[in-house]
Design a protein around this motif. Sequence first.
Motif, PDB file in Angstrom:
ATOM      1  N   TYR A 105      13.447  73.642 -10.957  1.00 21.27           N
ATOM      2  CA  TYR A 105      13.021  72.657 -11.856  1.00 21.27           C
ATOM      3  C   TYR A 105      13.996  71.416 -12.011  1.00 21.27           C
ATOM      4  O   TYR A 105      13.513  70.450 -12.144  1.00 21.27           O
ATOM      5  N   SER A 106      15.345  71.598 -12.153  1.00 21.88           N
ATOM      6  CA  SER A 106      16.211  70.286 -11.989  1.00 21.88           C
ATOM      7  C   SER A 106      16.099  69.427 -10.812  1.00 21.88           C
ATOM      8  O   SER A 106      15.736  68.025 -11.038  1.00 21.88           O
ATOM      9  N   LEU A 107      15.734  70.290  -9.641  1.00 17.94           N
ATOM     10  CA  LEU A 107      15.638  69.324  -8.505  1.00 17.94           C
ATOM     11  C   LEU A 107      14.368  68.571  -8.544  1.00 17.94           C
ATOM     12  O   LEU A 107      13.950  67.324  -8.128  1.00 17.94           O
ATOM     13  N   PHE A 108      13.193  69.313  -9.018  1.00 16.65           N
ATOM     14  CA  PHE A 108      11.827  68.722  -9.177  1.00 16.65           C
ATOM     15  C   PHE A 108      11.865  67.582 -10.145  1.00 16.65           C
ATOM     16  O   PHE A 108      11.267  66.546  -9.750  1.00 16.65           O
ATOM     17  N   LYS A 109      12.387  67.672 -11.293  1.00 17.64           N
ATOM     18  CA  LYS A 109      12.544  66.604 -12.366  1.00 17.64           C
ATOM     19  C   LYS A 109      13.452  65.657 -11.982  1.00 17.64           C
ATOM     20  O   LYS A 109      13.001  64.294 -11.768  1.00 17.64           O
ATOM     21  N   GLN A 110      14.409  65.697 -11.198  1.00 14.78           N
ATOM     22  CA  GLN A 110      15.324  64.697 -10.489  1.00 14.78           C
ATOM     23  C   GLN A 110      14.309  63.846  -9.621  1.00 14.78           C
ATOM     24  O   GLN A 110      14.414  62.636  -9.427  1.00 14.78           O
ATOM     25  N   ALA A 111      13.806  64.731  -8.742  1.00 13.88           N
ATOM     26  CA  ALA A 111      12.652  64.095  -7.652  1.00 13.88           C
ATOM     27  C   ALA A 111      11.620  63.047  -8.212  1.00 13.88           C
ATOM     28  O   ALA A 111      11.309  62.029  -7.813  1.00 13.88           O
ATOM     29  N   THR A 112      11.127  63.640  -9.415  1.00 15.76           N
ATOM     30  CA  THR A 112       9.870  63.084  -9.814  1.00 15.76           C
ATOM     31  C   THR A 112      10.224  61.931 -11.004  1.00 15.76           C
ATOM     32  O   THR A 112       9.623  61.089 -11.159  1.00 15.76           O
ATOM     33  N   THR A 113      11.216  62.110 -11.901  1.00 16.82           N
ATOM     34  CA  THR A 113      11.418  61.264 -12.864  1.00 16.82           C
ATOM     35  C   THR A 113      12.889  60.662 -12.600  1.00 16.82           C
ATOM     36  O   THR A 113      13.080  59.668 -13.233  1.00 16.82           O
ATOM     37  N   GLY A 114      13.873  60.922 -12.014  1.00 15.67           N
ATOM     38  CA  GLY A 114      15.321  60.383 -11.823  1.00 15.67           C
ATOM     39  C   GLY A 114      16.140  61.191 -12.812  1.00 15.67           C
ATOM     40  O   GLY A 114      15.671  62.247 -13.367  1.00 15.67           O
ATOM     41  N   ASP A 115      17.041  60.364 -13.422  1.00 13.91           N
ATOM     42  CA  ASP A 115      18.077  61.090 -14.115  1.00 13.91           C
ATOM     43  C   ASP A 115      17.265  61.233 -15.335  1.00 13.91           C
ATOM     44  O   ASP A 115      16.394  60.486 -16.031  1.00 13.91           O
ATOM     45  N   VAL A 116      17.955  62.117 -16.266  1.00 11.36           N
ATOM     46  CA  VAL A 116      17.507  62.791 -17.615  1.00 11.36           C
ATOM     47  C   VAL A 116      17.257  61.227 -18.295  1.00 11.36           C
ATOM     48  O   VAL A 116      18.163  60.370 -18.650  1.00 11.36           O
ATOM     49  N   ASN A 117      16.003  61.252 -18.967  1.00 14.78           N
ATOM     50  CA  ASN A 117      15.545  60.001 -19.893  1.00 14.78           C
ATOM     51  C   ASN A 117      15.006  60.616 -21.180  1.00 14.78           C
ATOM     52  O   ASN A 117      14.302  60.135 -21.779  1.00 14.78           O
ATOM     53  N   ILE A 118      15.551  61.833 -21.584  1.00 16.79           N
ATOM     54  CA  ILE A 118      15.377  62.452 -23.048  1.00 16.79           C
ATOM     55  C   ILE A 118      16.551  62.823 -23.688  1.00 16.79           C
ATOM     56  O   ILE A 118      17.581  63.060 -23.061  1.00 16.79           O
ATOM     57  N   GLY A 119      16.151  63.113 -24.754  1.00 15.90           N
ATOM     58  CA  GLY A 119      17.534  63.513 -25.787  1.00 15.90           C
ATOM     59  C   GLY A 119      17.524  65.033 -25.609  1.00 15.90           C
ATOM     60  O   GLY A 119      16.729  65.377 -25.130  1.00 15.90           O
ATOM     61  N   ALA A 120      18.994  65.335 -25.750  1.00 13.12           N
ATOM     62  CA  ALA A 120      19.327  66.858 -25.793  1.00 13.12           C
ATOM     63  C   ALA A 120      18.458  67.688 -26.587  1.00 13.12           C
ATOM     64  O   ALA A 120      18.337  67.109 -27.886  1.00 13.12           O
TER      65      ALA A 120
END
Length: 87
Positions: free
Chosen positions: A30-45
């Motif tokens: 999941y984390s690799l997919f999100k980083q690959a498709t979106t980049g760095d976290v762009n939402i609040g915790a």
Amino acid sequence: MSLNEQFQKVSEQVRNWKTKPSDNENLALYSLFKQATTGDVNIGAPSATNLVASAKFKAWTGRKGMSQDDAKKQYIEMAEKLHSKYA
């Protein structure tokens, strides 16, 4: 086949696996997919009481600074290693 084409193909295969990976493997994918498709976290915790969302957020945040291409390569590599176990 380009990196993007390979990533799309492998991510489609992962979605169609017969069994679900372990929680740790799933979070890593999941984390690799999100980083690959979106980049760095762009939402609040998320709320700390939402354990699943918090775990996903923490896993994705752990990839901060990784390039999208590197995340795609690592995702493909991990999915290929797990394919025989879950497909």
